[in-house]
Enzyme design. Structure first.
Site, PDB file in Angstrom:
ATOM      1  N   ASN A  71     -15.714   8.032  -6.858  1.00 34.48           N
ATOM      2  CA  ASN A  71     -14.571   7.314  -6.271  1.00 34.48           C
ATOM      3  C   ASN A  71     -14.939   7.065  -4.805  1.00 34.48           C
ATOM      4  O   ASN A  71     -14.808   7.952  -3.969  1.00 34.48           O
ATOM      5  CB  ASN A  71     -13.316   8.186  -6.408  1.00 34.48           C
ATOM      6  CG  ASN A  71     -12.077   7.509  -5.842  1.00 34.48           C
ATOM      7  OD1 ASN A  71     -12.164   6.427  -5.250  1.00 34.48           O
ATOM      8  ND2 ASN A  71     -10.934   8.145  -6.006  1.00 34.48           N
ATOM      9  N   ARG A 107     -14.722   4.372 -10.054  1.00 31.93           N
ATOM     10  CA  ARG A 107     -13.351   3.902  -9.902  1.00 31.93           C
ATOM     11  C   ARG A 107     -13.355   2.587  -9.121  1.00 31.93           C
ATOM     12  O   ARG A 107     -13.947   2.507  -8.040  1.00 31.93           O
ATOM     13  CB  ARG A 107     -12.520   4.926  -9.139  1.00 31.93           C
ATOM     14  CG  ARG A 107     -11.119   4.428  -8.933  1.00 31.93           C
ATOM     15  CD  ARG A 107     -10.380   5.189  -7.889  1.00 31.93           C
ATOM     16  NE  ARG A 107      -9.062   4.590  -7.709  1.00 31.93           N
ATOM     17  CZ  ARG A 107      -8.352   4.669  -6.595  1.00 31.93           C
ATOM     18  NH1 ARG A 107      -8.817   5.318  -5.562  1.00 31.93           N
ATOM     19  NH2 ARG A 107      -7.188   4.090  -6.515  1.00 31.93           N
ATOM     20  N   HIS A 116      -2.576   2.454  -9.836  1.00 39.33           N
ATOM     21  CA  HIS A 116      -2.470   3.829 -10.375  1.00 39.33           C
ATOM     22  C   HIS A 116      -2.570   3.836 -11.911  1.00 39.33           C
ATOM     23  O   HIS A 116      -2.068   4.758 -12.565  1.00 39.33           O
ATOM     24  CB  HIS A 116      -1.132   4.499 -10.016  1.00 39.33           C
ATOM     25  CG  HIS A 116      -0.890   4.705  -8.559  1.00 39.33           C
ATOM     26  ND1 HIS A 116       0.327   4.439  -7.964  1.00 39.33           N
ATOM     27  CD2 HIS A 116      -1.685   5.163  -7.568  1.00 39.33           C
ATOM     28  CE1 HIS A 116       0.268   4.727  -6.675  1.00 39.33           C
ATOM     29  NE2 HIS A 116      -0.958   5.162  -6.402  1.00 39.33           N
ATOM     30  N   ARG A 153       4.573   2.519   3.439  1.00 41.13           N
ATOM     31  CA  ARG A 153       4.778   1.134   2.972  1.00 41.13           C
ATOM     32  C   ARG A 153       6.251   0.898   2.652  1.00 41.13           C
ATOM     33  O   ARG A 153       6.914   1.767   2.107  1.00 41.13           O
ATOM     34  CB  ARG A 153       3.963   0.886   1.693  1.00 41.13           C
ATOM     35  CG  ARG A 153       2.492   0.838   1.921  1.00 41.13           C
ATOM     36  CD  ARG A 153       1.733   0.757   0.606  1.00 41.13           C
ATOM     37  NE  ARG A 153       0.672   1.737   0.579  1.00 41.13           N
ATOM     38  CZ  ARG A 153       0.093   2.201  -0.529  1.00 41.13           C
ATOM     39  NH1 ARG A 153       0.460   1.758  -1.711  1.00 41.13           N
ATOM     40  NH2 ARG A 153      -0.865   3.103  -0.447  1.00 41.13           N
ATOM     41  N   GLU A 155      -6.982  11.578 -12.723  1.00 38.25           N
ATOM     42  CA  GLU A 155      -7.560  10.236 -12.812  1.00 38.25           C
ATOM     43  C   GLU A 155      -9.061  10.289 -13.098  1.00 38.25           C
ATOM     44  O   GLU A 155      -9.596   9.449 -13.806  1.00 38.25           O
ATOM     45  CB  GLU A 155      -7.265   9.470 -11.520  1.00 38.25           C
ATOM     46  CG  GLU A 155      -5.768   9.182 -11.404  1.00 38.25           C
ATOM     47  CD  GLU A 155      -5.318   8.757 -10.020  1.00 38.25           C
ATOM     48  OE1 GLU A 155      -5.311   7.562  -9.769  1.00 38.25           O
ATOM     49  OE2 GLU A 155      -4.967   9.633  -9.203  1.00 38.25           O
TER      50      GLU A 155
END
Ligand code: ADP
Length: 397
Positions: free
Chosen positions: A7, A90, A179, A240, A385
């Protein structure tokens, strides 16, 4: 079979070597400060932590260092690189070019390049990571696993924006979601936990972390998700804003003398929990401040739970019912008050939280926190993940 999961970020690189027979993590670690002075590798294996401090001028040097740790006499877990059967990378954005896990070849790498436009902070870093691995391990089989693929099953009426259809066609402006590997992992894990087939279940998965997204999963397939063309959309997040009327941005740009780019930076980095509370983007800080009576911290937390609850309600309608709500990621796994806030008021829809069970101490396992007579199961499932990336890579091979 052993799969190396990579990743890559712009100045960091996380890795895990996973033995697929037992799905056990054999070693994992992080390279930090790539391209900046003071590079550092933290490697965990055999229950120990090994730290190597060394400048890492680029991702290729970082990968070389990771591989040398993996085969190291003391810190290593394999004898040679030949024991790594494949590498899974990823990648955040796939656009409409890729809908599933894809082998890394010259051709697919060429097709990946223009997609950096869709995730300028993430995709270029993934490309750096893939290129570095290809340089160091030229004959190794590799796969790119996209955050967006799990959402590629959304129907057009769910992913389209209400814009000129030609603009969607010409520029691929639509909802992609993010996600995806996490939503996939926890929805499958929920089915396993309940001894049901994914096809039998209607699930709302709440990935609540620094960035948060909520998905509707019907029969094992994603039918809608809260993030959009970019990860700015959906519920308010650490920094955000989440969903906002774009006209409000134009108005704020005029009032504050911001360019459009500055306005976007503002919405991504200075809003959400941080903006509303004026304290922090971190839920631990917000919970502590709210407990001491800070009203704006409480307001930010209330806004967050209310927004998540609205998505749960909307997705109940989209799914035509609901069997399971899953909470996952940093906030979802560790913050009982947020879970309680999301579930509160949904009793009429069959969602009943067991407030005692909700207070469990996170031990990295699945916890069922619904009341015995709750029609909808409420589960907390630690996400993984990397394991999805490893599974997808192994399946592709
Ligand atoms: P991301 O991967 O999006 O950066 P995470 O899933 O790691 O984010 O979630 C980070 C958030 O989880 C932070 O707001 C943090 O406060 C919250 N959190 C609450 N409790 C914990 C905990 N015990 N460990 C880690 N994160 C926690």
């Amino acid at each position: 079979m052993k799969i190396l999961v990579i990743n890559a970020g712009s100045s960091s690189l996380k890795y895990q070597l996973i033995g697929m027979e037992t799905e056990e993590v054999l070693a994992k670690g992080t390279c930090e400060r790539i391209g900046i002075a003071g590079g550092k590798l933290t490697h965990k294996a055999h229950g120990e932590t090994f730290v190597v401090e060394k400048d890492l001028p680029d991702h290729t040097v970082a990968i070389e260092l990771v591989l040398s740790e993996l085969v190291d006499k003391k810190a290593g877990v394999i004898k040679s690189m030949d024991e790594i059967d494949a590498v899974g990378h990823r990648v955040v954005a796939s656009g409409e070019t890729f809908t599933k896990t894809t082998p890394v070849t010259d051709e697919t790498m060429k097709a990946l390049l223009p997609l950096s436009e869709l995730a300028p902070l993430h995709n270029p870093a993934a490309i750096l990571g893939i290129n570095a691995c290809r340089a160091v391990m030229p004959n190794k089989k590799m796969a790119m696993v996209f955050d967006t693929s799990f959402h590629s099953t959304m129907p057009a009426y769910a992913y389209l924006y209400g814009i000129d259809y030609d603009d969607y066609k010409n520029y691929q402006v639509r909802k992609y979601g993010f996600h995806g590997t996490s939503h996939k992992f926890v929805s499958q894990a929920a089915a396993e936990y309940l001894h049901k087939k994914p096809e039998e279940l209607k699930i709302v998965t709440c990935h609540l972390g620094n960035g948060s997204s909520i998905s509707a999963v019907k029969g094992g397939k994603c039918i809608d998700t809260s993030m959009g063309f970019t990860p700015l959309a959906g519920v308010p997040m650490g920094t955000r804003s989440g969903d906002i009327d774009v006209a409000a941005l134009e108005f704020l740009c005029k009032k504050k003398g911001m360019t459009f780019a500055e306005g976007m930076e503002y919405l991504n980095k200075k809003c959400g929990m941080l903006g509303v509370s004026g304290i922090s983007s971190d839920f631990r800080d917000l919970c502590a401040a709210a407990a001491e009576g800070n009203e704006r911290a409480q307001l930010a937390l209330d806004m967050f739970a209310y927004s998540c609850k609205k998505y749960v309600g909307a997705y109940m309608a989209a799914l035509g019912g609901l069997d399971v709500i899953v909470f996952t990621a940093g906030v979802g796994e560790n913050t009982p008050s947020v879970r309680a806030g999301v579930c509160e008021g949904l009793e009429a829809f069959g969602v009943k939280l067991d407030t005692k069970k909700n207070e469990f101490k996170n031990d990295g396992t699945v916890h069922e926190i619904s009341a015995k007579d709750s029609k909808v199961k409420i589960l907390v499932i630690p996400t993984n993940e990397e394991l999805v990336i490893a599974r997808e890579t192994a399946a592709l091979l």
